[in-house]
Design a protein around this motif. Sequence first.
Motif, PDB file in Angstrom:
ATOM      1  N   SER A  48       0.840  -1.191   0.000  1.00 49.13           N
ATOM      2  CA  SER A  48       0.000   0.000   0.000  1.00 49.13           C
ATOM      3  C   SER A  48       0.875   1.241   0.000  1.00 49.13           C
ATOM      4  O   SER A  48       2.066   1.182   0.251  1.00 49.13           O
ATOM      5  N   SER A  49       0.256   2.368  -0.247  1.00 51.44           N
ATOM      6  CA  SER A  49       1.000   3.622  -0.257  1.00 51.44           C
ATOM      7  C   SER A  49       1.100   4.192   1.159  1.00 51.44           C
ATOM      8  O   SER A  49       0.220   3.959   1.990  1.00 51.44           O
ATOM      9  N   PRO A  50       2.141   4.953   1.453  1.00 56.73           N
ATOM     10  CA  PRO A  50       2.269   5.564   2.779  1.00 56.73           C
ATOM     11  C   PRO A  50       1.094   6.479   3.123  1.00 56.73           C
ATOM     12  O   PRO A  50       0.646   6.512   4.267  1.00 56.73           O
ATOM     13  N   ALA A  51       0.570   7.208   2.140  1.00 57.34           N
ATOM     14  CA  ALA A  51      -0.569   8.095   2.406  1.00 57.34           C
ATOM     15  C   ALA A  51      -1.799   7.282   2.811  1.00 57.34           C
ATOM     16  O   ALA A  51      -2.508   7.641   3.764  1.00 57.34           O
ATOM     17  N   LEU A  52      -2.052   6.190   2.103  1.00 52.09           N
ATOM     18  CA  LEU A  52      -3.189   5.339   2.437  1.00 52.09           C
ATOM     19  C   LEU A  52      -3.015   4.734   3.824  1.00 52.09           C
ATOM     20  O   LEU A  52      -3.973   4.634   4.598  1.00 52.09           O
TER      21      LEU A  52
END
Length: 110
Positions: A48-52
């Motif tokens: 997953s992305s760090p923002a998510l």
Amino acid sequence: SGLTSRIFARSTDAEARGVSALFVLGLLLAAPIWLLVSGEWPQQWVPSSPALMAVAGLLVGFGATYGNGCTSGHGVCGISRGSMRSITATVTFMAAAFVTVFVTRHLIGG
């Protein structure tokens, strides 16, 4: 998240705050201790992305506060005490998780 909020709560007694702080400290030190013992960092893969991940973490914190406990607190401690509130909470978040996985994996195709 429930333990972390207990560390900073004004209404928490000193013993509960200390136990919570030691548990969180153990979580933070587990990987470095593993490195010292085994000589390598534990492998971790998060698809997953760090923002998510940040948004998900905030939602979990909000949910734990709003639900008067985290999922594991309700699922493990609450159910073992026979708490109807915890049983209801656990059934609710497990049902929501099942629906979420079904929708994202089978309907959306994630």
